[in-house]
Scaffold this active site. Structure first.
Site, short mmCIF file in Angstrom:
data_model
loop_
_atom_site.label_atom_id
_atom_site.label_comp_id
_atom_site.label_asym_id
_atom_site.label_seq_id
_atom_site.Cartn_x
_atom_site.Cartn_y
_atom_site.Cartn_z
N SER A 112 39.88 46.31 34.25
CA SER A 112 39.59 44.87 34.28
C SER A 112 38.66 44.47 35.41
O SER A 112 38.20 43.33 35.45
CB SER A 112 40.89 44.06 34.39
OG SER A 112 41.36 44.06 35.70
N LYS A 166 42.89 41.89 41.65
CA LYS A 166 42.13 40.84 40.98
C LYS A 166 41.38 39.99 42.01
O LYS A 166 41.69 40.01 43.20
CB LYS A 166 43.07 39.90 40.20
CG LYS A 166 43.70 40.53 38.97
CD LYS A 166 42.70 40.74 37.86
CE LYS A 166 43.37 41.33 36.62
NZ LYS A 166 43.88 42.67 36.84
#
EC number: 3.4.21.88
Length: 231
Positions: free
Chosen positions: A151, A189
């Site tokens: 991701s 993230k």
């Protein structure tokens, strides 16, 4: 010549498309440039279109294309509120034995795997150690995690990479962090603050941004470097 705000907006759009493959929303542009209304963003985009720097793509939502950049762009600072983080990358051949400790390296603990995708597990106990260049570290306590998932690929972080983390319990909006979600799942993230909420944002358009309350996310550390091994 572009005005300062026109330049900031163009570079913000360029960096976001490069990282995520999608142009930012008007709200994100307004926040990044610290403007009071979306009408100011609309005027800036129109001016950039007229000067040949931007193009709107028809029949697509949030579709902007950067046609060209000003010559001085490579030396420009990122716009206010935007952290254009690029991990320091050290590449190592996987078949060679680990380099002996030296004065310009520090041996850090590898604490387990971190999900760059759907959160999978909390940070574990030390399972190995890794020599990391001192130039990557600076002050503070550091540790290493192995990346699992894709991701964050548009931020240059690949499955199997080792991320070097400076331990911290807070971060600025826009920084890439290790975040502990709901006290039990750790993920890597980009953190963004949206009012009282916290968004954990992927650098891959295949993954959705996840929004949490301020008491649901605890920052464990901030990304400072990246080590990649080849086998």
């Amino acid at each position: 010549m572009l005005t300062r705000k026109q330049h900031e907006l163009l570079m913000f759009i360029h960096e976001r498309i490069k990282e995520t493959g999608v142009s930012p929303s008007f709200d994100e542009m307004k926040e990044a440039l610290d403007l009071a209304s979306k009408s100011g963003i609309h005027r800036l985009i129109t001016a950039l279109e007229e000067r040949g720097f931007l193009r709107r793509l028809p029949h697509r939502a949030r579709a902007l294309e950067v046609v060209k950049l000003p010559q001085e762009a490579t030396a420009s600072a990122p716009p206010k509120g935007r952290q254009a983080f690029r991990p320091q990358l050290v590449e190592q051949g996987g078949s060679a034995p680990p380099a002996p400790a030296a004065n310009d390296t520090r041996e850090l603990s590898i604490l387990g795997k971190i999900a760059a995708g759907t959160p999978i597990e909390a940070i574990q106990q030390e399972r190995d150690r890794l020599q990391v260049p001192e130039s990557m570290l600076g002050a503070g306590e550091h540790f290493v995690l192995e990346v699992q998932g894709d991701s964050m690929i548009n931020a240059g972080i690949l499955d199997g990479d080792y991320v070097v983390i400076r331990r911290a319990d807070s971060a600025n909006s826009g920084e890439i962090v290790v975040a502990l979600v709901m006290g039990e799942e750790a993920t890597l993230k980009r953190l963004r603050r949206k009012g009282a909420s916290i968004a954990l944002e992927a650098a891959n358009p295949a993954y959705e941004t996840r929004i949490f309350g301020p008491d649901q996310v605890a920052v464990q550390g901030r990304l400072v470097g990246l080590i990649r091994r080849y086998h």
